[in-house]
Design an enzyme around this catalytic site. Sequence first.
Site, PDB file in Angstrom:
ATOM      1  N   TYR A  68       0.836  -1.202   0.000  1.00 28.00           N
ATOM      2  CA  TYR A  68       0.000   0.000   0.000  1.00 28.00           C
ATOM      3  C   TYR A  68       0.874   1.255   0.000  1.00 28.00           C
ATOM      4  CZ  TYR A  68      -3.960   2.994   1.175  1.00 28.00           C
ATOM      5  OH  TYR A  68      -4.952   3.945   1.139  1.00 28.00           O
ATOM      6  N   PHE A 120      -5.774   9.193  -3.119  1.00 28.54           N
ATOM      7  CA  PHE A 120      -4.552   8.704  -3.787  1.00 28.54           C
ATOM      8  C   PHE A 120      -4.220   7.362  -3.164  1.00 28.54           C
ATOM      9  CE2 PHE A 120      -0.138   7.667  -3.876  1.00 28.54           C
ATOM     10  CZ  PHE A 120       0.390   8.188  -5.047  1.00 28.54           C
ATOM     11  N   GLU A 121      -4.091   6.348  -3.999  1.00 24.36           N
ATOM     12  CA  GLU A 121      -3.598   5.063  -3.510  1.00 24.36           C
ATOM     13  C   GLU A 121      -2.843   4.417  -4.657  1.00 24.36           C
ATOM     14  OE1 GLU A 121      -7.281   2.889  -2.598  1.00 24.36           O
ATOM     15  OE2 GLU A 121      -6.881   3.167  -0.459  1.00 24.36           O
ATOM     16  N   ILE A 122      -1.715   3.805  -4.343  1.00 20.11           N
ATOM     17  CA  ILE A 122      -1.101   2.872  -5.282  1.00 20.11           C
ATOM     18  C   ILE A 122      -0.977   1.590  -4.475  1.00 20.11           C
ATOM     19  CG2 ILE A 122       0.881   2.315  -6.724  1.00 20.11           C
ATOM     20  CD1 ILE A 122       1.437   5.290  -7.003  1.00 20.11           C
ATOM     21  N   HIS A 129      -9.574   1.009   4.534  1.00 18.82           N
ATOM     22  CA  HIS A 129      -8.362   0.530   3.853  1.00 18.82           C
ATOM     23  C   HIS A 129      -7.134   0.666   4.757  1.00 18.82           C
ATOM     24  CE1 HIS A 129      -9.517   0.801  -0.712  1.00 18.82           C
ATOM     25  NE2 HIS A 129     -10.217  -0.093  -0.054  1.00 18.82           N
TER      26      HIS A 129
END
Length: 379
Positions: A218, A275-277, A312
């Site tokens: 994450y 924003f998440e990668i 998350h």
Amino acid sequence: MPSAPRYFIAILAIVISGHYILSFTNGTYGRATSISRLMNGHKSQNVPQEYYPALNTPLELSHRPNANATFVILARNSDLDNTVRSVREVEDRFNVRHHYPFVILNDEPFTDEFKRRVSAVASGPVSYGEVPTEHWVQPEWIDEERATKGRDQLVAENVIYGGSVSYRNMCRFNSGFFFKHPLVQNYRWYWRIEPDVHFHCDVNFDPFLYMQDRNKVYGFTITMYEFDKTIPTLWGHVKDFMKLHPEHIAKDNALGFMSDDGGETYNRCHFWSNFEIADMSFWRSKAYQDFFAYLDSKGGFYYERWGDAPVHSIAAGIFASKDQLQFFEEIGYEHNPYTHCPKDPGMWERGRCGCDPARSFDYDGYSCMRQWDAFMGLA
Ligand SMILES: *[C@@H]1O[C@H](CO)[C@@H](O)[C@H](O)[C@H]1NC(C)=O
């Protein structure tokens, strides 16, 4: 003195002074200085080398094949202009060199105009999909009377989106369903983008490959406190879940980032999930599937206003080890009203950042970056 040696000395003098001028102008703000500082193993502003992936693969000239990855955007037709802007920026700053695909989802069909304009700015293939109704609407078994009371209360308390059912649908979809969408299912990694976000620096490396190579799960750019009124019972359920399923809890997890008293209470720190990668095999794992099903059964997405960000984040904090979480310092990012701008001058310059580091949210009073630094042993 014969003329040849004199000439030679003059050249030498020019070369030497040139070198001094160069090192002087590089100064503290220069590329060379900050790279050599890192090469020497020194930490700049207590940020470890791990924070500088761009240095490990400069300008990503290695021509590795792309990761199994896509951008994911949830948007409405009315978000057209803002979606075009976000795609255009991530293209200019990163994707124009990689051509990763985009999956764009909506709870109703996209107009032809929307598809035409977004596809015009994307350098990779774009797929447009609809969210299945059963992944979006408030489930039948939710007690509507109780849900209405919950919304009314948050409206009375002036909580943002307190009265919105569609915001709640979106939070539940982002928590438990987006990675199951048929168009998204084809991929392992995703980079979440929203309409009207901004990318302030060149991303001169491939964050997907960076994460894959290092077994990361994450990645985030901004961390902050959640509004306590939106999650009054969430942590209680999280604790119950951990008692029921100790087998899912990761060794060396990041619970210590989210709780200051050994897990008794939640300090409300979470990663800002617009924003998440991240690795979707994490969301698709038994641990997260059990976790989401458990939380969903409590109805808090509707009776309260649980966001996908705390859901998350807490999952990442419990089911992953702390070194699987990645703070992407070099990715300058903005979602109104907050901006993350790289503080390290070398990084800022290499990224050709358009943001003002002095206005970065990182050490704002509402940011959880201090807790992160302390927890990761960087402070
Ligand atoms: C990409 O990942 C998805 C999900 O894990 C998988 O089903 C698919 O086979 C992968 N594709 C490739 C080309 O590896």
